[in-house]
Design an enzyme around this catalytic site. Structure first.
Site, PDB file in Angstrom:
ATOM      1  CE1 TYR A  55      -2.960  -3.165   0.473  1.00 45.62           C
ATOM      2  CE2 TYR A  55      -3.335  -2.632   2.836  1.00 45.62           C
ATOM      3  CZ  TYR A  55      -3.796  -3.286   1.447  1.00 45.62           C
ATOM      4  OH  TYR A  55      -4.438  -4.466   1.759  1.00 45.62           O
ATOM      5  CG  HIS A 123      -0.903  -8.597  -0.338  1.00 41.89           C
ATOM      6  ND1 HIS A 123      -0.685  -7.489  -0.157  1.00 41.89           N
ATOM      7  CD2 HIS A 123      -2.365  -8.656  -0.224  1.00 41.89           C
ATOM      8  CE1 HIS A 123      -1.532  -6.545  -0.398  1.00 41.89           C
ATOM      9  NE2 HIS A 123      -2.621  -7.289  -0.511  1.00 41.89           N
ATOM     10  CB  SER A 202     -13.864  -4.990  -0.314  1.00 39.00           C
ATOM     11  OG  SER A 202     -12.814  -4.198  -0.732  1.00 39.00           O
ATOM     12  NE  ARG A 206     -13.198  -4.336  -4.647  1.00 45.93           N
ATOM     13  CZ  ARG A 206     -11.620  -4.293  -4.109  1.00 45.93           C
ATOM     14  NH1 ARG A 206     -11.155  -3.249  -3.976  1.00 45.93           N
ATOM     15  NH2 ARG A 206     -11.179  -5.461  -4.321  1.00 45.93           N
ATOM     16  N   GLY A 207     -17.719   0.581  -1.450  1.00 44.37           N
ATOM     17  CA  GLY A 207     -18.545   1.794  -1.445  1.00 44.37           C
ATOM     18  C   GLY A 207     -20.012   1.583  -2.013  1.00 44.37           C
ATOM     19  CG  PHE A 208     -22.905  -1.221  -4.821  1.00 44.85           C
ATOM     20  CD1 PHE A 208     -23.552  -0.516  -5.905  1.00 44.85           C
ATOM     21  CD2 PHE A 208     -23.382  -2.496  -4.455  1.00 44.85           C
ATOM     22  CE1 PHE A 208     -24.598  -0.998  -6.325  1.00 44.85           C
ATOM     23  CE2 PHE A 208     -24.618  -2.945  -5.075  1.00 44.85           C
ATOM     24  CZ  PHE A 208     -25.362  -1.878  -5.948  1.00 44.85           C
TER      25      PHE A 208
END
Length: 330
Positions: A55, A123, A202, A206-208
């Site tokens: 990140y 990862h 998530s 992812r915000g949806f």
């Protein structure tokens, strides 16, 4: 069920994904704002912070270390190795070789300003390195006291089982939400049966599922969602049709859309830990409060029927992104 994630701290069942502050969702947050957000998260009760080597090319770990080093003994720290931004090419590279894992761990410890990382994930599975080799290197780090436990990210139940033959695996992390049900194919059951914590990234789709993104044309050029099929204009227009009833369900349940999404994830099992990511302290507080939301069976049935792998338009990842992961697909 007691898992490795709650043996050390009596922490809330919702953790904080720190990626958004530095990576993947457009322009990174300014350092002072990011540090203030992490301070606010700790003060409001977050005790599980999740970051990674990848990140921001290490900048996210640096932020977490700088912001929280004085509180290090009071929270659960997770990071990841095996995927980084190459200094030579500037591109993302997956590398699970033992020497790479150990080098990245040393760098993570320095950036995080700590002697031990509580949970250290691989990862991504490196297709060129046997999972047993990568986990063997991580087990060396456990013996050396540099990490407390081993995790795996975006792997299948088959790979998890192989890894567990080499060393106990404390947690498996992958995407899980109403609109990303792939873990239900095999890994959720395997985690449940083996006492492995399942960490859901998530969980807000992812915000949806927050009802905060109505127009995908407003996304910044470097936002990762621009390359995800569910967020292309045609698919997203179809997916938005699911939200009206979803919002009604949230209103009936007496919570926000984001809280409804998190409560649904938590209702799938007491071994599941959602780690929503956000840049805003107000959203962090809203998400943490989802711990108090309880959903009855009728509400869960209604949600399951409304948003699932059959009603959502578009796959989770593009073809190129899918090649980087090892998870099962419908």
């Amino acid at each position: 069920m007691t898992t490795t994630l709650d043996q050390k701290f009596s922490n809330p069942g919702i953790g904080l994904g720190c990626m958004n502050l530095s990576h993947a969702y457009g322009t990174p947050v300014a350092e002072d704002e990011a540090i203030n957000a992490l301070h606010a998260a700790f003060d409001m009760g977050y005790r599980h912070f999740d970051t990674a080597t990848l990140y921001g090319g290490g900048k996210n770990e640096t932020l977490v270390g700088k912001a929280l080093k004085e509180k290090r003994q009071s929270f659960f720290l997770a990071s990841k190795c095996g995927m980084e931004i190459s200094q030579e090419t500037g591109k993302k590279e997956i590398n699970g070789r033992p020497e790479t894992i150990k080098r990245q761990c040393e760098a993570s410890l320095r950036r995080l300003q700590t002697e031990t990382i509580d949970l250290y994930y691989l990862h991504r599975l490196d297709p060129n390195v046997a999972i047993e080799e990568s986990v063997g290197a991580l087990s060396d780090l456990v013996r050396e006291g540099k990490i407390g436990a081993i995790g795996l990210s975006e792997v299948s139940a088959t790979t998890l089982a192989r890894a567990q033959q080499e060393h106990p695996i404390a947690a498996l992390q992958t995407e899980y939400s109403l609109w990303s049900r792939n873990p239900e194919i095999a890994v959720l059951e395997h985690c449940r049966n083996t006492g492995t914590a399942f960490v859901a990234f998530s969980p807000l789709a992812r915000g949806f599922l927050t009802n905060s993104l109505r127009d995908v044309s407003t996304l910044e050029a470097k936002d990762i969602r621009n390359n995800m099929p569910r967020f292309n204009a045609d698919n997203y227009a179809e997916n938005l049709k699911l939200l009206d009833e979803y919002i009604q369900i949230a209103e009936t349940a007496g919570c926000t859309p984001a809280q409804l999404a998190l409560a649904w994830v938590q209702a799938q099992g007491d071994f599941i830990v959602p780690i929503p990511g956000t840049r805003f302290a107000s959203h962090m507080e809203e998400n943490l409060a989802a711990d108090t939301v309880s959903l009855d069976a009728a509400t869960l049935d209604r949600l399951n029927a409304l948003i699932n792998q059959s009603t959502v338009h578009g796959p989770r990842y593009s073809e190129a992104q899918q090649k980087e992961i090892d998870t099962e697909q419908f």
